[in-house]
Structures are given as C-alpha cells and as structure tokens.
Write a protein that holds these residues in place. Structure first.
Motif, PDB file in Angstrom:
ATOM      1  N   GLN A 118       0.830  -1.206   0.000  1.00 47.09           N
ATOM      2  CA  GLN A 118       0.000   0.000   0.000  1.00 47.09           C
ATOM      3  C   GLN A 118       0.867   1.260   0.000  1.00 47.09           C
ATOM      4  O   GLN A 118       0.553   2.242  -0.686  1.00 47.09           O
ATOM      5  N   GLN A 119       1.955   1.223   0.747  1.00 49.26           N
ATOM      6  CA  GLN A 119       2.817   2.404   0.849  1.00 49.26           C
ATOM      7  C   GLN A 119       3.574   2.685  -0.446  1.00 49.26           C
ATOM      8  O   GLN A 119       3.876   3.840  -0.755  1.00 49.26           O
ATOM      9  N   SER A 120       3.889   1.649  -1.207  1.00 46.82           N
ATOM     10  CA  SER A 120       4.724   1.840  -2.390  1.00 46.82           C
ATOM     11  C   SER A 120       3.951   1.841  -3.704  1.00 46.82           C
ATOM     12  O   SER A 120       4.536   2.048  -4.768  1.00 46.82           O
ATOM     13  N   SER A 121       2.638   1.637  -3.657  1.00 52.81           N
ATOM     14  CA  SER A 121       1.867   1.511  -4.899  1.00 52.81           C
ATOM     15  C   SER A 121       1.849   2.822  -5.684  1.00 52.81           C
ATOM     16  O   SER A 121       1.485   3.866  -5.148  1.00 52.81           O
ATOM     17  N   PRO A 122       2.219   2.774  -6.967  1.00 52.30           N
ATOM     18  CA  PRO A 122       2.160   3.985  -7.796  1.00 52.30           C
ATOM     19  C   PRO A 122       0.778   4.238  -8.386  1.00 52.30           C
ATOM     20  O   PRO A 122       0.558   5.276  -9.007  1.00 52.30           O
ATOM     21  N   PHE A 123      -0.151   3.302  -8.204  1.00 58.24           N
ATOM     22  CA  PHE A 123      -1.490   3.443  -8.783  1.00 58.24           C
ATOM     23  C   PHE A 123      -2.563   3.165  -7.730  1.00 58.24           C
ATOM     24  O   PHE A 123      -3.379   2.248  -7.878  1.00 58.24           O
ATOM     25  N   PRO A 124      -2.603   3.945  -6.646  1.00 59.74           N
ATOM     26  CA  PRO A 124      -3.530   3.637  -5.543  1.00 59.74           C
ATOM     27  C   PRO A 124      -4.997   3.717  -5.931  1.00 59.74           C
ATOM     28  O   PRO A 124      -5.841   3.091  -5.290  1.00 59.74           O
ATOM     29  N   SER A 125      -5.336   4.457  -6.971  1.00 55.32           N
ATOM     30  CA  SER A 125      -6.743   4.562  -7.360  1.00 55.32           C
ATOM     31  C   SER A 125      -7.190   3.379  -8.211  1.00 55.32           C
ATOM     32  O   SER A 125      -8.395   3.149  -8.375  1.00 55.32           O
ATOM     33  N   SER A 126      -6.228   2.624  -8.756  1.00 59.93           N
ATOM     34  CA  SER A 126      -6.571   1.508  -9.630  1.00 59.93           C
ATOM     35  C   SER A 126      -6.194   0.149  -9.068  1.00 59.93           C
ATOM     36  O   SER A 126      -6.747  -0.870  -9.481  1.00 59.93           O
ATOM     37  N   ILE A 127      -5.230   0.124  -8.135  1.00 61.62           N
ATOM     38  CA  ILE A 127      -4.788  -1.136  -7.538  1.00 61.62           C
ATOM     39  C   ILE A 127      -5.059  -1.077  -6.046  1.00 61.62           C
ATOM     40  O   ILE A 127      -4.546  -0.202  -5.335  1.00 61.62           O
ATOM     41  N   SER A 128      -5.882  -1.991  -5.556  1.00 62.04           N
ATOM     42  CA  SER A 128      -6.211  -2.061  -4.135  1.00 62.04           C
ATOM     43  C   SER A 128      -5.487  -3.253  -3.519  1.00 62.04           C
ATOM     44  O   SER A 128      -5.531  -4.364  -4.058  1.00 62.04           O
ATOM     45  N   PHE A 129      -4.835  -3.030  -2.387  1.00 62.01           N
ATOM     46  CA  PHE A 129      -4.155  -4.097  -1.656  1.00 62.01           C
ATOM     47  C   PHE A 129      -4.872  -4.320  -0.327  1.00 62.01           C
ATOM     48  O   PHE A 129      -5.199  -3.368   0.373  1.00 62.01           O
ATOM     49  N   ALA A 130      -5.088  -5.586  -0.002  1.00 57.12           N
ATOM     50  CA  ALA A 130      -5.794  -5.893   1.245  1.00 57.12           C
ATOM     51  C   ALA A 130      -5.299  -7.210   1.813  1.00 57.12           C
ATOM     52  O   ALA A 130      -4.957  -8.139   1.064  1.00 57.12           O
ATOM     53  N   SER A 131      -5.265  -7.296   3.135  1.00 61.95           N
ATOM     54  CA  SER A 131      -4.893  -8.535   3.814  1.00 61.95           C
ATOM     55  C   SER A 131      -6.106  -9.456   3.862  1.00 61.95           C
ATOM     56  O   SER A 131      -7.166  -9.071   4.347  1.00 61.95           O
ATOM     57  N   LEU A 132      -5.940 -10.667   3.314  1.00 66.88           N
ATOM     58  CA  LEU A 132      -7.046 -11.618   3.255  1.00 66.88           C
ATOM     59  C   LEU A 132      -6.501 -13.035   3.174  1.00 66.88           C
ATOM     60  O   LEU A 132      -5.582 -13.304   2.404  1.00 66.88           O
ATOM     61  N   ASP A 133      -7.076 -13.936   3.964  1.00 63.87           N
ATOM     62  CA  ASP A 133      -6.810 -15.362   3.828  1.00 63.87           C
ATOM     63  C   ASP A 133      -7.812 -15.898   2.816  1.00 63.87           C
ATOM     64  O   ASP A 133      -8.982 -16.071   3.126  1.00 63.87           O
ATOM     65  N   ILE A 134      -7.356 -16.149   1.601  1.00 63.41           N
ATOM     66  CA  ILE A 134      -8.245 -16.564   0.523  1.00 63.41           C
ATOM     67  C   ILE A 134      -8.913 -17.905   0.812  1.00 63.41           C
ATOM     68  O   ILE A 134      -9.945 -18.228   0.236  1.00 63.41           O
ATOM     69  N   MET A 135      -8.346 -18.690   1.747  1.00 64.21           N
ATOM     70  CA  MET A 135      -8.903 -19.993   2.062  1.00 64.21           C
ATOM     71  C   MET A 135      -9.920 -19.946   3.200  1.00 64.21           C
ATOM     72  O   MET A 135     -10.450 -20.975   3.596  1.00 64.21           O
ATOM     73  N   ASP A 136     -10.181 -18.763   3.715  1.00 65.03           N
ATOM     74  CA  ASP A 136     -11.145 -18.602   4.798  1.00 65.03           C
ATOM     75  C   ASP A 136     -12.448 -18.042   4.223  1.00 65.03           C
ATOM     76  O   ASP A 136     -12.544 -16.842   3.961  1.00 65.03           O
ATOM     77  N   PRO A 137     -13.467 -18.883   4.005  1.00 65.06           N
ATOM     78  CA  PRO A 137     -14.696 -18.384   3.369  1.00 65.06           C
ATOM     79  C   PRO A 137     -15.427 -17.338   4.185  1.00 65.06           C
ATOM     80  O   PRO A 137     -16.104 -16.468   3.620  1.00 65.06           O
ATOM     81  N   VAL A 138     -15.300 -17.374   5.499  1.00 60.86           N
ATOM     82  CA  VAL A 138     -15.988 -16.399   6.345  1.00 60.86           C
ATOM     83  C   VAL A 138     -15.465 -14.995   6.074  1.00 60.86           C
ATOM     84  O   VAL A 138     -16.226 -14.022   6.004  1.00 60.86           O
ATOM     85  N   ALA A 139     -14.150 -14.882   5.882  1.00 61.98           N
ATOM     86  CA  ALA A 139     -13.559 -13.581   5.573  1.00 61.98           C
ATOM     87  C   ALA A 139     -13.645 -13.269   4.083  1.00 61.98           C
ATOM     88  O   ALA A 139     -13.877 -12.129   3.682  1.00 61.98           O
ATOM     89  N   ARG A 140     -13.469 -14.298   3.267  1.00 57.28           N
ATOM     90  CA  ARG A 140     -13.332 -14.098   1.820  1.00 57.28           C
ATOM     91  C   ARG A 140     -14.623 -13.624   1.161  1.00 57.28           C
ATOM     92  O   ARG A 140     -14.625 -12.675   0.367  1.00 57.28           O
TER      93      ARG A 140
END
Length: 280
Positions: A118-140
């Motif tokens: 998030q701190q280094s992204s040159p395209f913050p309006s087009s690229i979103s970064f988020a912490s997510l466990d893709i294998m956890d359906p409750v969060a996903r």
C-alpha cells in the motif's frame, strides 16, 4: 500466502513473520523480499503486448482483476503496467490502454507485506491491496462481494495466481489445492496461473528441516504430485469448467505461465465441492 493458527484454522501470520528472517523461515510463502530473487520481469516479459485488448476486444466498462497471494505488490504493479502498456510511459492508463481501464484487487495473508504494498503503490486509485486469507470463506466471501458490488459485478474478468499454488497445497493438502482452483475458476473469466514445479516442494521442505522446523503437515501425503503444471491444467480443464487458452512458456526458473478461460459450462465450485465432500 497461507499461515496456520494454533487452532488449525488458517490465519494470517504476525508482521514478525515477514521481517528480519531468512527466506527459509517463511513456510507460508510470505517472503519479505520475494521480488529480489524472482523479479517481476521474469513473468511479464513472457506476456505479449496487447494481451488485455486481445482478451477483451469490446470492453466498454472497467475490467476487474484479482491477484491472489500478491506478496508486497511488485508483481501486481508490473502486471498492471504491462497489461495497460505503462512500462515506459507516464501517460494515463486510459490513454495507453486504448480505452481499457483495469481495477485490480490484490490480496495476501500477511498484513505487513500488504502494508508495504500500500505504501509503495504507484497506482492507488486503480490497484487495491488488502490482507485476506483466501482460504477462509468467512472472511473471503463478504470481502470479495463488497469489491465486486462496487462495480455492479458478480465476477472478475481476469485472475492471477502466481507462484501461490504450492503454498496452498503444502498447508491445506490436496483438498486445499482443489478448492483454490475451483474458487478461482468460479470467480474469473480468465485465469493466469504460475504453478511451482514439484522440485520447489522438495526445496521448501528441505529448508524447513535445515532450520529444525516441523515439516509441512501435508507434504508426505500429497497424492497430487509430479508435473504440477500438468496437474493444475488437468484439474482446471476436467473439473473446473475451464479451457487452456495458451501457455506462455516457462520462466528462467522453470515455472510455466498458463492462461485459462472459463467455458461457462457449469458452476464449478459447487460440483467440485460435492465431489470432495463425498470422499470424506
């Protein structure tokens, strides 16, 4: 990349897990300096220019992308730049993409790596970064649904799964790999996958043993093994209603770059899930 909590349920590692340790001490793939030993250029150089235009020649709305296991974001940014032709120009994505607009959602299980992205992204309006466990359906499920609903969509146009399959496989077993691939197939019209070859599995297990750590729980019981590019292709084409569109060759570290497309034949996640449950 996946991490396991004390309860056995997958959970994100602490930030300590992504800083100050040698690569061998990252058993979930959340290496702090991954792009230094696997530079993004090794992947994007294999992709032809104009790929996005050829896949979506009549697109009039923003294209949506999902990058699973994005680490600290260097490859995500490189893919975005390559797909929109931004490598050597400061022009806007809309101009160089010839009307194409790409909104890229990138997720990783390690919150520290996401913070760096998030701190280094040159395209913050087009690229979103988020912490997510893709294998956890409750969060996903609510997380992905929320993003898609912002654009009035129910799926992504293109997904990326770059050197992630091995970590899911080692930490979740054969079932986890099948579930991941079925999920991505059900979420994405096109899917670009870079599976790690089997020798990488052995190398990851050796690193853990050298460090005196416990072996991967599932490593010795994996029935899906050997030629992993072939196995991933077989699973996606035979069980997940996708077809192999093109192989872009292999990187200098012998990892295949495979592009798949949904055939729309059936809802793949449901069919695969019922088969998996019947095996229990």
């Amino acid at each position: 990349r996946p991490a396991r909590g004390s309860s056995g349920k997958m959970a994100a590692p602490t930030s300590r897990g992504s800083r100050g340790f040698e690569p061998g001490a990252a058993p979930y793939g959340n290496f702090p300096n991954y792009s230094r030993f696997h530079p993004p250029e090794g992947r994007v150089s294999l992709l032809p220019p104009g790929l996005l235009r050829s896949l979506f020649p009549a697109a009039t709305r923003p294209l949506l992308g999902l990058d699973v296991g994005c680490n600290s974001g260097e490859l995500s940014v490189a893919l975005y730049q390559h797909l929109l032709g931004l490598q050597d120009s400061d022009s806007s994505p809309e101009a160089l993409g010839a009307g194409r607009e790409l909104k890229l959602l990138c997720c990783d299980i390690d919150p520290e790596l996401i913070r760096r992205a998030q701190q280094s992204s040159p395209f913050p309006s087009s690229i979103s970064f988020a912490s997510l466990d893709i294998m956890d359906p409750v969060a996903r499920e609510p997380f992905l649904s929320s993003f898609l609903q912002r654009f009035g969509r129910s799926s992504f146009d293109i997904g990326f799964c770059m050197s992630v399959t091995m970590w899911i496989h080692l930490n979740h077993g054969d079932r986890g790999l099948l579930e991941l691939l079925a999920l991505l197939a059900s979420l994405c019209t096109f899917l670009l996958v870079e599976p790690q070859p089997w020798r990488c599995y052995r190398a990851a297990a050796r690193r853990l043993r050298r460090l005196g750590r416990d072996d991967f729980e599932h490593f010795r019981s994996l029935r899906i093994n050997g030629d992993m590019a072939q196995s991933v292709t077989r699973i996606l084409t035979q069980q997940c209603a996708m077809e192999l569109v093109r192989s872009f060759g292999s990187t200098s570290w012998d990892r295949s770059l495979l592009l798949f497309k949904s055939t729309g034949a059936h809802p793949p996640g449901l069919g695969l899930r019922s088969r998996l449950l019947s095996q229990e």
